[in-house]
Motif scaffolding. Structure first.
Motif, PDB file in Angstrom:
ATOM      1  N   SER A   1      -3.359   3.730  -7.100  1.00  0.00           N
ATOM      2  CA  SER A   1      -4.441   4.689  -7.401  1.00  0.00           C
ATOM      3  C   SER A   1      -4.988   4.652  -8.753  1.00  0.00           C
ATOM      4  O   SER A   1      -6.283   4.790  -9.037  1.00  0.00           O
ATOM      5  CB  SER A   1      -4.363   6.138  -6.632  1.00  0.00           C
TER       6      SER A   1
ATOM      7  N   LEU B   1       0.481  10.451 -12.883  1.00  0.00           N
ATOM      8  CA  LEU B   1      -0.265  11.425 -11.804  1.00  0.00           C
ATOM      9  C   LEU B   1       0.212  12.724 -11.947  1.00  0.00           C
ATOM     10  O   LEU B   1      -0.142  13.419 -11.169  1.00  0.00           O
ATOM     11  CB  LEU B   1       0.359  10.541 -10.376  1.00  0.00           C
TER      12      LEU B   1
ATOM     13  N   GLU C   1       0.536  -1.166   0.056  1.00  0.00           N
ATOM     14  CA  GLU C   1      -0.039  -0.139  -0.048  1.00  0.00           C
ATOM     15  C   GLU C   1       0.781   1.261   0.104  1.00  0.00           C
ATOM     16  O   GLU C   1       0.397   2.263  -0.135  1.00  0.00           O
ATOM     17  CB  GLU C   1      -1.027   0.083   1.441  1.00  0.00           C
ATOM     18  N   ARG C   2       2.146   1.230   0.063  1.00  0.00           N
ATOM     19  CA  ARG C   2       2.985   2.398   0.063  1.00  0.00           C
ATOM     20  C   ARG C   2       2.900   2.786  -1.277  1.00  0.00           C
ATOM     21  O   ARG C   2       3.550   4.109  -1.649  1.00  0.00           O
ATOM     22  CB  ARG C   2       4.351   1.922   0.216  1.00  0.00           C
ATOM     23  N   GLU C   3       2.663   2.154  -2.415  1.00  0.00           N
ATOM     24  CA  GLU C   3       2.803   2.553  -3.658  1.00  0.00           C
ATOM     25  C   GLU C   3       1.709   3.587  -4.259  1.00  0.00           C
ATOM     26  O   GLU C   3       0.613   3.109  -4.270  1.00  0.00           O
ATOM     27  CB  GLU C   3       2.746   1.262  -4.699  1.00  0.00           C
ATOM     28  N   GLU C   4       2.065   4.707  -4.613  1.00  0.00           N
ATOM     29  CA  GLU C   4       1.072   5.663  -4.824  1.00  0.00           C
ATOM     30  C   GLU C   4       0.392   5.377  -6.238  1.00  0.00           C
ATOM     31  O   GLU C   4      -0.881   5.721  -6.326  1.00  0.00           O
ATOM     32  CB  GLU C   4       1.401   7.311  -5.010  1.00  0.00           C
TER      33      GLU C   4
END
Length: 275
Positions: free
Chosen positions: A98, A167, A92-95
């Motif tokens: 999203s 992003l 879950e650290r990986e942006e």
């Protein structure tokens, strides 16, 4: 299966070179069992590979290694990043989660579904991601043991026009983007890269892509490991998307060779137009 050769290669350089060229996104190969879990038809998959692949960066690295006065080591991924992306965090650290582009992509560059929701990413992490990370960690450790330092030069390319998955695609898109990390990228390394790529129309730092790759064992912990990402805008050397390489490839390889020489502590490449 246990005796299958690894889908990545560590190509040796000079024993006394601290430089490791990392090429994670140049390949288009997807093993058949992995292809079975991808929802795109063949034509759509080829289009996606055109957009997502850092085409010919392995060739740039190979030509640079040949031209450098002291040959660097090279770590080259032999599989497409649609199998796994070795530069993402597998949690879950990986942006990029999203937009469905973590260590195992669930969506394409244009937001289409790549894998069905029921596809379990863990077997891909275990089969491909972890062995890659372990081997890259070992390669950096070998440079540290041999030379007392390691210089990772991470070679990528990026499209002239932003893709929907980006992003931070609203920022400048220079001919050469230099990805830097606050801990692992000393200003001196950035300055050397700016000299080596001075002839390509401009560089910028951390735009449109930021940061650089360092194995987690060393990340934020070992200052002997320095790293810099080179993001080459694709119109410098190829027809987009997915077209053939042109004469710009050779000039870029010479610039990378020049950076290898400077970062490795040897003389710059004598015939480099960017020296």
């Amino acid at each position: 299966m246990d005796h299958e050769p690894p889908p990545f290669r560590l190509l040796p350089g000079a024993d006394h070179s601290p430089v490791l060229l990392h090429v994670p996104h140049s390949a288009r190969i997807i093993p058949a069992p992995v292809r079975d879990g991808i929802e795109l038809d063949d034509a759509a998959l080829e289009r996606e590979l055109d957009h997502i692949t850092d085409a010919d960066t392995a060739q740039i690295a190979a030509a640079a290694a040949e031209a450098a006065p002291v040959a660097p080591w090279r770590f080259v991924n032999g599989l497409s990043r649609l199998v796994i992306d070795p530069e993402r965090f597998p949690d879950e650290r990986e942006e990029m989660l999203s937009v469905g582009m973590g260590a195992v992509y669930t969506h394409t560059t244009h937001g289409e579904r790549l894998r069905a929701p029921e596809v379990d990413p863990q077997p891909l992490i275990d089969r491909y991601f972890r062995p890659y990370a372990q081997a890259m960690t070992a390669a950096v450790g070998e440079r540290l043991a041999a030379t007392g330092r390691a210089v990772i030069i991470d070679i990528h390319s990026y499209p002239t026009e932003p893709l929907p998955y980006e992003l931070h695609g609203e920022g400048p898109r220079p001919p050469i983007c230099l990805g830097a990390d606050a801990f692992h990228t000393p200003p001196e390394l950035v300055a050397l890269a700016e000299k080596s790529f001075a002839g390509f129309g401009g560089t910028a730092i951390n735009t449109p892509f930021a940061g650089t790759y360092v194995p987690l064992k060393y990340y934020g912990k070992d200052p002997r490991v320095s790293a810099l990402m080179i993001e080459i805008r694709r119109d410098l050397y190829m027809t987009e998307p997915g077209g053939p390489a042109g004469p710009g490839l050779a000039a870029l390889a010479r610039a990378v060779a020049d950076l290898v020489a400077r970062a490795g502590g040897t003389r710059a490449v004598a015939d480099s137009s960017t020296s």
